[in-house]
Design a protein around this motif. Structure first.
Motif, PDB file in Angstrom:
ATOM      1  N   ARG A 238      43.083  45.781  32.424  1.00 45.35           N
ATOM      2  CA  ARG A 238      43.254  46.879  33.377  1.00 45.35           C
ATOM      3  C   ARG A 238      42.275  48.021  33.124  1.00 45.35           C
ATOM      4  O   ARG A 238      41.896  48.743  34.055  1.00 45.35           O
ATOM      5  CB  ARG A 238      44.689  47.414  33.309  1.00 45.35           C
ATOM      6  N   ARG A 239      41.886  48.237  31.869  1.00 45.09           N
ATOM      7  CA  ARG A 239      40.968  49.341  31.559  1.00 45.09           C
ATOM      8  C   ARG A 239      39.534  49.052  31.974  1.00 45.09           C
ATOM      9  O   ARG A 239      38.709  49.965  32.067  1.00 45.09           O
ATOM     10  CB  ARG A 239      41.002  49.648  30.051  1.00 45.09           C
ATOM     11  N   ASN A 240      39.220  47.785  32.237  1.00 44.75           N
ATOM     12  CA  ASN A 240      37.879  47.438  32.678  1.00 44.75           C
ATOM     13  C   ASN A 240      37.657  47.943  34.103  1.00 44.75           C
ATOM     14  O   ASN A 240      38.520  47.785  34.969  1.00 44.75           O
ATOM     15  CB  ASN A 240      37.692  45.921  32.611  1.00 44.75           C
ATOM     16  N   GLU A 241      36.486  48.515  34.375  1.00 43.08           N
ATOM     17  CA  GLU A 241      36.257  49.149  35.670  1.00 43.08           C
ATOM     18  C   GLU A 241      36.244  48.163  36.835  1.00 43.08           C
ATOM     19  O   GLU A 241      36.599  48.527  37.962  1.00 43.08           O
ATOM     20  CB  GLU A 241      34.941  49.921  35.651  1.00 43.08           C
ATOM     21  N   ILE A 242      35.861  46.909  36.578  1.00 42.54           N
ATOM     22  CA  ILE A 242      35.872  45.918  37.651  1.00 42.54           C
ATOM     23  C   ILE A 242      37.273  45.346  37.832  1.00 42.54           C
ATOM     24  O   ILE A 242      37.814  45.324  38.940  1.00 42.54           O
ATOM     25  CB  ILE A 242      34.871  44.793  37.362  1.00 42.54           C
ATOM     26  N   CYS A 243      37.881  44.889  36.731  1.00 40.49           N
ATOM     27  CA  CYS A 243      39.218  44.286  36.810  1.00 40.49           C
ATOM     28  C   CYS A 243      40.284  45.300  37.205  1.00 40.49           C
ATOM     29  O   CYS A 243      41.225  44.964  37.943  1.00 40.49           O
ATOM     30  CB  CYS A 243      39.595  43.668  35.464  1.00 40.49           C
ATOM     31  N   GLY A 244      40.174  46.509  36.701  1.00 39.40           N
ATOM     32  CA  GLY A 244      41.225  47.495  36.927  1.00 39.40           C
ATOM     33  C   GLY A 244      40.976  48.440  38.069  1.00 39.40           C
ATOM     34  O   GLY A 244      41.871  49.201  38.453  1.00 39.40           O
ATOM     35  N   ASN A 245      39.771  48.419  38.645  1.00 42.81           N
ATOM     36  CA  ASN A 245      39.455  49.370  39.703  1.00 42.81           C
ATOM     37  C   ASN A 245      38.866  48.681  40.933  1.00 42.81           C
ATOM     38  O   ASN A 245      39.486  48.636  41.988  1.00 42.81           O
ATOM     39  CB  ASN A 245      38.483  50.431  39.182  1.00 42.81           C
ATOM     40  N   ALA A 246      37.664  48.115  40.791  1.00 42.56           N
ATOM     41  CA  ALA A 246      36.965  47.581  41.962  1.00 42.56           C
ATOM     42  C   ALA A 246      37.719  46.422  42.618  1.00 42.56           C
ATOM     43  O   ALA A 246      37.918  46.409  43.833  1.00 42.56           O
ATOM     44  CB  ALA A 246      35.562  47.134  41.562  1.00 42.56           C
ATOM     45  N   LEU A 247      38.154  45.422  41.810  1.00 43.75           N
ATOM     46  CA  LEU A 247      38.817  44.256  42.387  1.00 43.75           C
ATOM     47  C   LEU A 247      40.166  44.589  43.030  1.00 43.75           C
ATOM     48  O   LEU A 247      40.440  44.166  44.154  1.00 43.75           O
ATOM     49  CB  LEU A 247      38.963  43.157  41.334  1.00 43.75           C
ATOM     50  N   PRO A 248      41.057  45.344  42.363  1.00 38.93           N
ATOM     51  CA  PRO A 248      42.323  45.669  43.030  1.00 38.93           C
ATOM     52  C   PRO A 248      42.156  46.605  44.224  1.00 38.93           C
ATOM     53  O   PRO A 248      42.982  46.613  45.125  1.00 38.93           O
ATOM     54  CB  PRO A 248      43.163  46.312  41.923  1.00 38.93           C
ATOM     55  N   SER A 249      41.098  47.407  44.232  1.00 40.53           N
ATOM     56  CA  SER A 249      40.889  48.330  45.350  1.00 40.53           C
ATOM     57  C   SER A 249      40.229  47.656  46.536  1.00 40.53           C
ATOM     58  O   SER A 249      40.592  47.896  47.684  1.00 40.53           O
ATOM     59  CB  SER A 249      40.017  49.510  44.904  1.00 40.53           C
ATOM     60  N   TYR A 250      39.234  46.799  46.258  1.00 43.08           N
ATOM     61  CA  TYR A 250      38.415  46.254  47.327  1.00 43.08           C
ATOM     62  C   TYR A 250      38.482  44.740  47.455  1.00 43.08           C
ATOM     63  O   TYR A 250      37.933  44.170  48.383  1.00 43.08           O
ATOM     64  CB  TYR A 250      36.951  46.667  47.107  1.00 43.08           C
ATOM     65  N   GLY A 251      39.107  44.074  46.495  1.00 45.15           N
ATOM     66  CA  GLY A 251      39.201  42.628  46.544  1.00 45.15           C
ATOM     67  C   GLY A 251      37.936  41.946  46.085  1.00 45.15           C
ATOM     68  O   GLY A 251      36.941  42.575  45.719  1.00 45.15           O
ATOM     69  N   ALA A 252      37.958  40.610  46.116  1.00 39.67           N
ATOM     70  CA  ALA A 252      36.828  39.822  45.652  1.00 39.67           C
ATOM     71  C   ALA A 252      35.596  40.037  46.515  1.00 39.67           C
ATOM     72  O   ALA A 252      34.485  39.693  46.110  1.00 39.67           O
ATOM     73  CB  ALA A 252      37.200  38.347  45.634  1.00 39.67           C
TER      74      ALA A 252
END
Length: 509
Positions: A238-252
């Motif tokens: 979750r602390r990773n910027e891609i796993c915890g931010n970009a992917l849950p916000s914008y999807g794959a």
């Protein structure tokens, strides 16, 4: 340790026999991808072609799948490639992998051929019944999924085929159900539906009374320790910027445009979340492939002031249509995704095949021709069977017209690429979603944590080096399976996702 021992189920569709072999947990060195390959080698006939009765299918949940491990709900589906060209290895999500793990099933091996149509492998606990699903012939994938849930309960989990697999088209994929909710299922880019069809197999179904999770669900050496370590890993992801931010916000979809271009974030909007919340006709909207997903990139694909894409393949399909044909039409994308899924074909694979087909016959692609191609597959016309044959079939029909870009790019990988592949294969075998790689690949602390989780799961002493050793053994066995010279080095195929990881690495510098 729980009392229920894990087993490998060997199911012979020809004579209806079921063998239940114990799976030794203590200090095992065979799991995941390596286990799947060993089972295929043991139970598949070495000289069998892909659609022969002697071919086998192995379903193997990841080592951590079915345990409270974050985003580790995947399994490997392995069978023969066409023309004795080695093993085809597919990574699949949905609710079936966890259902197998919860029931203490380390693997399912399917041999032989069912003598009736629409065969069903019904698994309850660790018991197996062979049955049929009446009236399934010719029905679209959605109807098959709903029929399975009507017969085996709303909480059942399944992997199976639609009409394309039934017709043994080489572009046919399997469907994999999600837990009750929306989307109901997905059709991954795994063209193994023809093997199911050749075996007379409609679906593998696991019956469950409830989807509720309990504390630790698989036979585990130290469940309390495993849970503590899993929580630490979840926080790290979750602390990773891609796993915890970009992917849950914008999807794959965020990965489709390249992470090295920061302007890509402007193309997507957090407004996708309230848009989806207004889809009130569904009681439960899935935001992750499995209940313990800590990334949640499903249903995060709405482009600003545009339509909602409800799964990663939809956005990928739209991107391919724009890239190849210059057509930017969300409604067309939705229609192609829906009709492809109904047929049991990956929409992205269909677009790839149609691009090659249009080049071979020298015709310009239009919206009408894209839809018309799917109509032909649905009608099972000669043109439809060509489109449903995939690249291999087109290469046989039009050997002189296939351009070089249609061929697989093969070269000797660099040491860096070998390292990436070994790490990706290691994550596959443990059952992790590939997107967790942003928080794990090249991260020594993350790999130490995974080694400790493996110790808690299996016992014994584990290190990153030992996990990589397993990965290298898997890659070597995959290469050994190849009996055609051109396919002799399976390890030279670098997964496309590796380039995404390299973009991320450059972005972090």
């Amino acid at each position: 340790m729980q009392s229920k021992n894990e087993v490998v189920l060997i199911i012979n569709l020809t004579d209806g026999s079921v063998e239940k072999k114990p799976y030794p947990m203590e200090n095992t060195m065979t799991y995941g991808r390596l286990l799947a390959l060993e089972l295929l080698r043991q139970y598949g006939e070495s000289r069998a072609n892909r659609l022969d009765e002697g071919n086998a299918i192995a379903l193997v949940p990841g080592l951590f799948t079915g345990n409270p491990a974050p985003s580790a709900g995947r399994m490997l589906l392995v069978t023969q490639k066409d023309g004795n060209a080695g093993a085809q290895i597919c990574n699949i999500t949905g609710n079936l992998p966890e259902a197998l793990g919860r029931n203490g099933i380390a693997a399912v091996v399917i041999c032989g051929r069912y003598g009736k149509e629409n065969g069903i492998i019904r698994i309850s606990g660790q018991e197996v019944q062979l049955e049929t699903l009446p009236g399934a012939t010719g029905k679209d994938t959605g109807r098959i999924v709903r029929a399975l849930r009507a017969v085996y309960g709303k909480n059942c989990a399944a992997v199976g085929i639609g009409p394309a697999g039934e017709r043994k088209l080489s572009a046919a994929a399997v469907f994999s159900t999600y837990a009750e909710g929306y989307p109901e299922y997905y059709v991954p880019r795994t063209c193994v539906g023809d093997v199911f069809g050749a075996k007379g197999l409609r679906a593998v179904v696991v019956e469950e009374e409830s989807q509720a999770r309990t504390h630790t669900l698989r036979n585990t050496e130290n469940p309390e320790c495993f849970e503590i370590l899993a929580t630490e890993l979840a926080n790290r992801i979750r602390r990773n910027e891609i796993c915890g931010n970009a992917l849950p916000s914008y999807g794959a979809a965020i990965l489709q445009s390249g992470l090295n271009d920061r302007t890509v974030f402007d193309q997507f909007s957090d407004a996708s979340v309230p848009e989806i919340q207004r889809m009130t006709e569904f009681d439960n909207i899935h935001h992750g492939c499995t209940p313990l997903c800590v990334i949640g990139c499903l249903n995060r694909h709405a482009r600003r002031q545009r339509k909602i894409f409800t799964n990663p393949l939809a956005i990928e399909t739209g991107a391919l249509i724009r890239k190849y044909f210059g057509i930017d039409d969300d409604e067309l994308t939705f229609r192609i995704v829906k009709q492809s899924e109904d047929l049991g074909i990956s929409s992205a694979e269909y677009i790839e095949n149609f691009r090659l087909y249009s080049k071979c016959i020298g015709e310009t692609v239009t919206e009408e021709s894209l839809i018309g191609g799917l109509d032909e597959i649905e009608k099972d016309s000669p043109e439809g069977r060509i489109l449903g044959s995939g690249e291999a079939g087109l290469r046989m029909l039009y050997p002189d017209r296939m351009t070089k870009d249609a061929m697989e790019a093969r070269r000797e990988p660099s040491e860096r690429e070998k390292s990436l592949r070994e790490q990706i294969v290691a994550l596959d075998s443990l059952g992790f979603c590939i997107f967790t790689a942003f928080a794990i690949i090249d991260n020594s602390e993350s790999w130490k944590l995974l080694a400790k989780m493996t110790e808690a799961r299996l016992g014994g002493d584990w290190t990153k080096q030992k996990l990589m050793e397993q990965s290298r053994k898997s890659l070597q066995m995959e290469a050994d399976f190849s009996r055609v010279q051109a396919e002799a080095k399976a390890g030279t195929e670098i997964p496309g996702f590796a380039s995404v990881l390299e973009q991320y690495r450059e972005m972090k510098k």
